[in-house]
Every structure is written in C-alpha cells, then in structure tokens.
Design a protein around this motif. Structure first.
Motif, PDB file in Angstrom:
ATOM      1  N   LEU A 195     -31.252 -12.563 -54.867  1.00  0.00           N
ATOM      2  CA  LEU A 195     -31.045 -11.141 -55.098  1.00  0.00           C
ATOM      3  C   LEU A 195     -31.454 -10.314 -53.887  1.00  0.00           C
ATOM      4  CD1 LEU A 195     -32.246 -10.971 -58.793  1.00  0.00           C
ATOM      5  CD2 LEU A 195     -29.931 -10.488 -57.980  1.00  0.00           C
ATOM      6  N   ALA A 196     -32.499 -10.740 -53.198  1.00  0.00           N
ATOM      7  CA  ALA A 196     -32.915 -10.025 -51.994  1.00  0.00           C
ATOM      8  C   ALA A 196     -31.826 -10.060 -50.927  1.00  0.00           C
ATOM      9  CB  ALA A 196     -34.205 -10.632 -51.439  1.00  0.00           C
ATOM     10  N   GLU A 197     -31.057 -11.154 -50.904  1.00  0.00           N
ATOM     11  CA  GLU A 197     -29.967 -11.274 -49.935  1.00  0.00           C
ATOM     12  C   GLU A 197     -28.795 -10.367 -50.272  1.00  0.00           C
ATOM     13  OE1 GLU A 197     -28.684 -15.274 -49.840  1.00  0.00           O
ATOM     14  OE2 GLU A 197     -30.629 -16.118 -49.287  1.00  0.00           O
ATOM     15  N   THR A 198     -28.591 -10.101 -51.542  1.00  0.00           N
ATOM     16  CA  THR A 198     -27.348  -9.459 -51.983  1.00  0.00           C
ATOM     17  C   THR A 198     -27.517  -8.041 -52.514  1.00  0.00           C
ATOM     18  OG1 THR A 198     -27.600 -10.378 -54.202  1.00  0.00           O
ATOM     19  CG2 THR A 198     -26.398 -11.699 -52.612  1.00  0.00           C
ATOM     20  N   LEU A 237     -32.277  -7.553 -61.110  1.00  0.00           N
ATOM     21  CA  LEU A 237     -33.598  -7.365 -60.519  1.00  0.00           C
ATOM     22  C   LEU A 237     -34.654  -7.126 -61.592  1.00  0.00           C
ATOM     23  CD1 LEU A 237     -32.475  -5.098 -57.550  1.00  0.00           C
ATOM     24  CD2 LEU A 237     -33.458  -7.388 -57.329  1.00  0.00           C
ATOM     25  N   LEU A 238     -34.299  -6.353 -62.581  1.00  0.00           N
ATOM     26  CA  LEU A 238     -35.237  -6.066 -63.663  1.00  0.00           C
ATOM     27  C   LEU A 238     -35.562  -7.307 -64.484  1.00  0.00           C
ATOM     28  CD1 LEU A 238     -33.700  -2.642 -64.682  1.00  0.00           C
ATOM     29  CD2 LEU A 238     -36.076  -2.974 -63.959  1.00  0.00           C
ATOM     30  N   ASP A 239     -34.638  -8.274 -64.526  1.00  0.00           N
ATOM     31  CA  ASP A 239     -34.920  -9.530 -65.210  1.00  0.00           C
ATOM     32  C   ASP A 239     -36.191 -10.172 -64.684  1.00  0.00           C
ATOM     33  OD1 ASP A 239     -32.734  -9.539 -66.934  1.00  0.00           O
ATOM     34  OD2 ASP A 239     -31.450 -10.624 -65.537  1.00  0.00           O
ATOM     35  N   TRP A 240     -36.461  -9.957 -63.394  1.00  0.00           N
ATOM     36  CA  TRP A 240     -37.594 -10.612 -62.730  1.00  0.00           C
ATOM     37  C   TRP A 240     -38.689  -9.603 -62.376  1.00  0.00           C
ATOM     38  CZ3 TRP A 240     -36.853 -15.529 -63.601  1.00  0.00           C
ATOM     39  CH2 TRP A 240     -35.540 -15.957 -63.818  1.00  0.00           C
ATOM     40  N   ASP A 241     -38.726  -8.497 -63.142  1.00  0.00           N
ATOM     41  CA  ASP A 241     -39.764  -7.460 -63.004  1.00  0.00           C
ATOM     42  C   ASP A 241     -39.781  -6.800 -61.635  1.00  0.00           C
ATOM     43  OD1 ASP A 241     -40.624  -7.794 -65.616  1.00  0.00           O
ATOM     44  OD2 ASP A 241     -42.025  -9.380 -65.082  1.00  0.00           O
ATOM     45  N   LEU A 242     -38.634  -6.740 -60.985  1.00  0.00           N
ATOM     46  CA  LEU A 242     -38.490  -6.004 -59.733  1.00  0.00           C
ATOM     47  C   LEU A 242     -37.908  -4.638 -60.046  1.00  0.00           C
ATOM     48  CD1 LEU A 242     -37.043  -8.873 -57.516  1.00  0.00           C
ATOM     49  CD2 LEU A 242     -39.397  -8.032 -57.578  1.00  0.00           C
ATOM     50  N   LEU A 243     -38.474  -3.608 -59.463  1.00  0.00           N
ATOM     51  CA  LEU A 243     -38.062  -2.241 -59.775  1.00  0.00           C
ATOM     52  C   LEU A 243     -37.080  -1.719 -58.730  1.00  0.00           C
ATOM     53  CD1 LEU A 243     -41.466  -0.704 -60.920  1.00  0.00           C
ATOM     54  CD2 LEU A 243     -39.591  -1.578 -62.310  1.00  0.00           C
ATOM     55  N   PRO A 264     -38.403 -17.759 -58.045  1.00  0.00           N
ATOM     56  CA  PRO A 264     -38.279 -17.719 -56.577  1.00  0.00           C
ATOM     57  C   PRO A 264     -36.834 -17.820 -56.108  1.00  0.00           C
ATOM     58  CG  PRO A 264     -40.067 -19.184 -57.242  1.00  0.00           C
ATOM     59  CD  PRO A 264     -39.308 -18.835 -58.492  1.00  0.00           C
ATOM     60  N   LEU A 265     -36.059 -18.686 -56.760  1.00  0.00           N
ATOM     61  CA  LEU A 265     -34.654 -18.852 -56.387  1.00  0.00           C
ATOM     62  C   LEU A 265     -33.879 -17.564 -56.622  1.00  0.00           C
ATOM     63  CD1 LEU A 265     -32.109 -20.558 -55.713  1.00  0.00           C
ATOM     64  CD2 LEU A 265     -32.060 -21.214 -58.129  1.00  0.00           C
ATOM     65  N   MET A 266     -34.045 -16.972 -57.797  1.00  0.00           N
ATOM     66  CA  MET A 266     -33.285 -15.772 -58.130  1.00  0.00           C
ATOM     67  C   MET A 266     -33.709 -14.583 -57.282  1.00  0.00           C
ATOM     68  SD  MET A 266     -30.918 -16.490 -60.283  1.00  0.00           S
ATOM     69  CE  MET A 266     -30.449 -14.756 -60.392  1.00  0.00           C
ATOM     70  N   MET A 310     -37.445  -2.397 -53.367  1.00  0.00           N
ATOM     71  CA  MET A 310     -37.611  -3.165 -54.594  1.00  0.00           C
ATOM     72  C   MET A 310     -38.988  -3.813 -54.593  1.00  0.00           C
ATOM     73  SD  MET A 310     -33.938  -5.101 -54.707  1.00  0.00           S
ATOM     74  CE  MET A 310     -34.258  -5.818 -53.095  1.00  0.00           C
ATOM     75  N   ASN A 311     -39.755  -3.550 -55.640  1.00  0.00           N
ATOM     76  CA  ASN A 311     -41.055  -4.171 -55.776  1.00  0.00           C
ATOM     77  C   ASN A 311     -41.473  -4.129 -57.231  1.00  0.00           C
ATOM     78  OD1 ASN A 311     -42.608  -1.614 -56.286  1.00  0.00           O
ATOM     79  ND2 ASN A 311     -41.802  -1.128 -54.243  1.00  0.00           N
ATOM     80  N   ALA A 312     -42.603  -4.749 -57.509  1.00  0.00           N
ATOM     81  CA  ALA A 312     -43.069  -4.824 -58.882  1.00  0.00           C
ATOM     82  C   ALA A 312     -44.179  -3.833 -59.165  1.00  0.00           C
ATOM     83  CB  ALA A 312     -43.558  -6.246 -59.184  1.00  0.00           C
ATOM     84  N   THR A 313     -44.381  -2.884 -58.261  1.00  0.00           N
ATOM     85  CA  THR A 313     -45.407  -1.875 -58.471  1.00  0.00           C
ATOM     86  C   THR A 313     -44.995  -0.941 -59.594  1.00  0.00           C
ATOM     87  OG1 THR A 313     -45.955  -1.950 -56.127  1.00  0.00           O
ATOM     88  CG2 THR A 313     -46.711  -0.032 -57.374  1.00  0.00           C
TER      89      THR A 313
END
Length: 355
Positions: A258-261, A279-285, A252-254, A1-4
């Motif tokens: 999300l990274a934990e779960t 994840l997409l809510d926070w621009d994570l792919l 940062p909180l979300m 998961m990343n924003a690239t």
C-alpha cells in the motif's frame, strides 16, 4: 499516513459528519422501493458513455457491506438487506442479475454474489442462509474456490447434490452462457476467493486461499489475477479486508504494498476511497485521502461514478488475462462510489478518535 490518533478536532468532526449526512440522504432518496440500489452498465470504464440501468445483485450487496460501517445509514442498509433476502433462491444462492432483469435466468448462481450478499446479511443481523456446504464443495484440487456453481464442479454433500439435480434442466441455457461469454466452467478468480473466505471465516478452507492472495500482493499481480476485476485498488480492497481478519500476519506485506501504491490515492474519488479503506484495514490513517474525498463530494452529496467490475476478459494460455474487448460492459453507479466514500470517511472518523 500513520497510526497516530490525533485529538478530536470539532471542525474536522463537523466536516466528516456533514459529508456522511449528505451522502446518506442522497442514497436514501435514490433507493428503489424494494431496497435495490441502481447500477448502470456501460462500455466505458468511467461510465461516461451509454449508461443503461441494469438491475443486478452485486452492487446492492457490496453497498450493504460498505454501509455497515456507517451508523447513519441503517435505514438504507436495512432496506438493501431486505432486497437481498427477496432475491435469494431456495439454496441460499444468488445470481448476478436481479429477478426483474430479463437476463436473470440466463446464467448460473455464482460465489461472488452469494458470498457478498450472505456476508452483508450476516453482519446485518439476518440469517445468511444454509449455503456453506455448497460453497465449500465448490473448490478445485488446490483448495481454491470456483466462481460458478454448475453441475459437475463438485459432486459432494447433500445440499450440493440437490442443487445439481435442480440445475440439470438448465444445462442448455448454461451452455449458451459459457459459449457466448468469456466465462469458463473452471474459473478461479482471486477477488471471488477473497470475498468467499471473508464470508465463511476461519477454517481449513482459508489456508490455500490466503497463501494465493499473499503471493498476488507480493508479486504485484493485482491487475492480472481475476477475470472480472482489473483495477488494482479494487482488487486490493477486497483482498485486504479478507486478510485483515483471517491473516493478520499479512500486515507487513500489505502495508508495504500500500505504501508503494497509495501516495496519490487514485485518479478518482472511487479509487481514493478504496485505497483509504485498505489503509484503514491496517490502522493507517489516510488523512490526505480523506480530505480529498471531502473536497470532491458533489453538491447533491454524491461522488462521481466509476466502474467496479466488468463483463470479463480472455485468459491467456501462459497466465494472466488479455484486455477486455471493446464491447465488454462495465458496471458501477454514483451510489456505489458514494457507499465506498462513506465507508472510508466513517471508518476514518471512528479510528482517528474524531468521535
């Protein structure tokens, strides 16, 4: 998961487009003539036993919201919105069960159905109605929204007083409802609050709700914050979409939560899709999660059904909730899961640069 944001890959684009086209075609073919999408009630959370059609408002409302991210679904979404308009009462409110359901008149209007239906209509170009005053008058002393719209829980505002007067003759029915179910007059539920502020948007009403939702995520209490929802990825989906718009400082909180779960996405396509959307809510792919969804799509274009919510559970005196009793109904459908999967795939396609 990343924003690239990778360069568009024709093969990936083709797979995403094909999955969306197949899913939308199935939804269009299975949708009722009046625009409602079928939902099933079952005593099994995975909806594998004793599924019965149970005409309800909420699934169609949530599906219309999800399909708002899918341009190819404008047809089914438009028919779903027309259905929601036809089910709205004169105060701009909705109940859980559709009018053709014999149980429709047995319960009062609620904020969950009303907020999601109103939001879907507003985002679809419809007038969502004049229910803001009623919803804003239905808060507790902490500024959080009560779930049920019943006499005596907020005697403020002309619209609310008119609604209250119209409900007085239904009091015996409502008393029976609250006596025979786990619902309480003073229910305050986290997912319901997230859906209400997602619909109402910015204002003074947002602050206490956002603070509460952030605390729930920070403390990992997703499974113990709402009477009607106990699947953590479901709770995170609704909270995430509200915080994304109204509390961008929650990023940062979300993302940490999300990274934990989100490493495995979930045990089903349903959970994988909801996690991908968060994840997409926070621009994570969520590349891996999307590839899993593509692989899990059925030959008919659907993804396997799983329950989104259930009929409630008892509140513990010290906080939190007991497990649902064995005869608690759970609601979901192939169409509901498919709508969430299509939302995830379409949003991924848009944000990744694949189109």
């Amino acid at each position: 998961m990343n924003a690239t944001r990778p360069s568009p890959d024709p093969t990936v684009l083709s797979n995403l487009d094909r999955a969306i086209a197949r899913g939308v075609a199935w939804l269009a073919g299975s949708q009722r003539a009046d625009g409602e999408f079928d939902v099933y009630a079952s005593l099994a959370p995975d909806l594998t036993l004793g599924c019965n059609l149970d005409p309800s408002i909420f699934p169609t409302a949530v599906m219309a919201q999800a399909l708002g991210h899918v341009p190819e679904a404008d047809g089914p979404r438009g028919r779903a919105l027309a259905f929601l308009v036809s089910e709205r009462d004169r105060f701009g409110l909705w109940r859980h069960w559709a009018r053709r359901n014999p149980l429709s008149a047995s319960l009062p209007p609620d904020l969950d159905d009303t907020a999601c239906a109103s939001d879907a209509l507003g985002r679809g170009g419809y007038d969502p109605g004049t229910n803001r005053e009623i919803l804003l008058g239905n808060r507790d002393r902490h500024g959080r929204f009560r779930t049920w719209l019943v006499p005596g829980t907020g005697w403020t505002g002309h619209d609310r007083l008119t609604l209250t007067a119209s409900q007085l003759r239904h009091i015996p029915v409502y008393v029976k409802f609250f006596q025979s179910t786990s619902a309480s007059l003073d229910d305050v539920d986290a997912v319901v609050n997230a859906n209400v502020i997602h619909y109402l948007g910015e204002g003074d009403h947002v602050r206490p709700v956002v603070a509460w939702l952030k605390t729930i995520i920070e403390e990992g209490r997703e499974a113990q914050c709402d009477r009607w929802y106990d699947t953590p990825c479901v709770v995170r989906y609704f909270i995430s979409r509200a915080l994304r718009k109204l509390a961008p400082d929650a990023r940062p909180l979300m993302t940490a939560r999300l990274a934990e779960t989100a490493l495995s996405g979930g045990e089903s396509a349903f959970e994988t899709a909801l996690t991908a959307c968060s994840l997409l809510d926070w621009d994570l792919l969520p590349h891996d999660l999307i590839h899993t969804l593509l692989a899990d799509q059925g030959e008919d274009g659907t993804w396997q059904r799983q329950a989104l919510y259930h009929g409630g559970r008892a509140r513990r005196p010290g906080g939190g909730f007991a497990n649902p009793v064995p005869d608690t109904p759970h609601w979901g459908s192939d169409g509901l899961t498919t709508a969430f999967c299509l939302e995830a795939i379409a949003r991924y396609r848009a944000i990744s640069g694949a189109t």
